[in-house]
Design an enzyme around this catalytic site. Structure first.
Site, PDB file in Angstrom:
ATOM      1  N   SER A 158      11.891  -7.518  -3.713  1.00 30.37           N
ATOM      2  CA  SER A 158      10.482  -8.058  -3.802  1.00 30.37           C
ATOM      3  C   SER A 158       9.760  -7.202  -3.212  1.00 30.37           C
ATOM      4  O   SER A 158      10.058  -5.892  -3.059  1.00 30.37           O
ATOM      5  CB  SER A 158      10.252  -9.409  -3.395  1.00 30.37           C
ATOM      6  OG  SER A 158       8.786 -10.019  -3.557  1.00 30.37           O
ATOM      7  N   TYR A 172       1.495  -5.050 -10.570  1.00 29.35           N
ATOM      8  CA  TYR A 172       2.768  -5.066  -9.609  1.00 29.35           C
ATOM      9  C   TYR A 172       2.710  -6.328  -8.565  1.00 29.35           C
ATOM     10  O   TYR A 172       3.729  -6.958  -8.493  1.00 29.35           O
ATOM     11  CB  TYR A 172       2.606  -3.638  -8.745  1.00 29.35           C
ATOM     12  CG  TYR A 172       3.991  -3.602  -8.034  1.00 29.35           C
ATOM     13  CD1 TYR A 172       5.146  -3.414  -8.433  1.00 29.35           C
ATOM     14  CD2 TYR A 172       3.919  -3.707  -6.716  1.00 29.35           C
ATOM     15  CE1 TYR A 172       6.242  -3.294  -7.562  1.00 29.35           C
ATOM     16  CE2 TYR A 172       4.837  -3.355  -5.774  1.00 29.35           C
ATOM     17  CZ  TYR A 172       6.120  -3.225  -6.290  1.00 29.35           C
ATOM     18  OH  TYR A 172       7.260  -2.980  -5.496  1.00 29.35           O
ATOM     19  N   LYS A 176       5.414  -9.596  -8.413  1.00 25.42           N
ATOM     20  CA  LYS A 176       6.444  -9.436  -7.356  1.00 25.42           C
ATOM     21  C   LYS A 176       6.268 -10.986  -6.687  1.00 25.42           C
ATOM     22  O   LYS A 176       7.235 -11.711  -6.321  1.00 25.42           O
ATOM     23  CB  LYS A 176       6.106  -8.489  -6.134  1.00 25.42           C
ATOM     24  CG  LYS A 176       6.579  -7.213  -6.462  1.00 25.42           C
ATOM     25  CD  LYS A 176       8.170  -7.135  -7.056  1.00 25.42           C
ATOM     26  CE  LYS A 176       8.483  -5.879  -7.059  1.00 25.42           C
ATOM     27  NZ  LYS A 176      10.178  -5.747  -7.530  1.00 25.42           N
TER      28      LYS A 176
END
Length: 275
Positions: A158, A172, A176
């Site tokens: 992660s 992004y 995550k």
């Protein structure tokens, strides 16, 4: 795409014999295995006296060939693009694993185009999610029967961006955060499988090069300075530090860790860190 089934060793019965002769050996899939953290994980697992067996996926076929050539019986490779979900589906279906998979390290990912939300193209946003989230779901779905059989481990790479917003990192960071939620959901839905996500810290990888050399212009100055100074001041972590923790978790993560999002150096993971 080839429909032939790949297997470890020179013959299809190698796997069962290897497991019988090496009871501590684990069969582990590593994605994003050709660079950075993924490559550090693969090399660490291959050095183990337990003689782990690795399925390695990545984009750089030359690196995969090198790893397989140096470890001809213990490495099976598959090169491809994780945005191609047909390829992702083929990773497990194209392997002979004799009924179980002990661990999966889902390490691949992309920053995407690093555009601010006001200017990002919908296609770029969707592709980032396809690589960073949807491909994980596809891989997990195809692997669950094998993971259940082995009471296996799933470890997600992660990011701190899951809980901290950086300008132009919307896609992004959102992916995550979704990865962390995926680990929590798996913990509830698949009690036989241990699932957790790991924050590796700011690591000296090609992704950091891209941040400094390609994407700084889209970030606010305070965010720019964080990544510039991390390199300038020697604060970037070597990939081996978080990589070795992630590798150990894929082998022997405790059930009580399941569902958690933890930094690689969290005190809870002291037993998995290099002494």
């Amino acid at each position: 795409m080839s429909t032939s089934i790949k297997h470890f060793g020179a013959s299809s019965d190698f796997l069962s014999k290897h497991r019988a002769q090496n009871p501590s050996s684990r069969t582990i899939l590593v994605t994003g295995a050709t660079a950075g953290i993924g490559l550090a994980i693969a090399k660490y697992l291959l050095r183990s006296e337990a003689k782990h067996l690795l399925v390695l996926a990545g984009r750089n076929n030359d690196v995969l060939i090198d790893l397989q050539t140096k470890n001809p019986d213990r490495v099976v490779t598959t090169a491809g693009d994780m945005s191609d979900l047909d390829y992702v589906k083929s990773i497990i279906s194209g392997l002979q694993l004799a009924g179980k998979l002990d661990g999966m390290i889902l390490n691949h990912g992309t920053l995407g185009s690093c555009q601010r939300i006001g200017g990002v193209e919908a296609e770029d946003w969707e592709k980032t999610f396809r690589i960073n989230v949807t491909s994980l779901v596809v891989l997990i779905q195809s692997s669950l029967p094998l993971l259940r059989s082995a009471q296996g481990k799933v470890v997600f790479t992660s990011s701190g961006a899951a809980v901290t917003a950086y300008t132009s990192w919307g896609a992004y960071g959102a992916t995550k955060a979704a990865v962390n939620h995926l680990a929590m959901t798996l913990k509830n839905e698949e009690p036989e499988v241990t699932s957790l996500s790991i924050r590796p810290g700011v690591v000296d990888t090609a992704m950091q090069d891209d941040i400094r050399n390609k994407y700084l212009g889209n970030m606010d100055e305070k965010d720019q300075q964080k990544f510039i100074s991390a390199k300038k001041d020697g604060k970037l972590l070597p990939a081996e530090k978080p990589g070795h923790v992630i590798a150990e978790l894929a082998v022997r993560a405790a059930k009580e860790l399941s569902g958690q999002f933890l930094s690689w150096d969290d005190p809870k993971l002291a037993d998995y860190q290099a002494k």
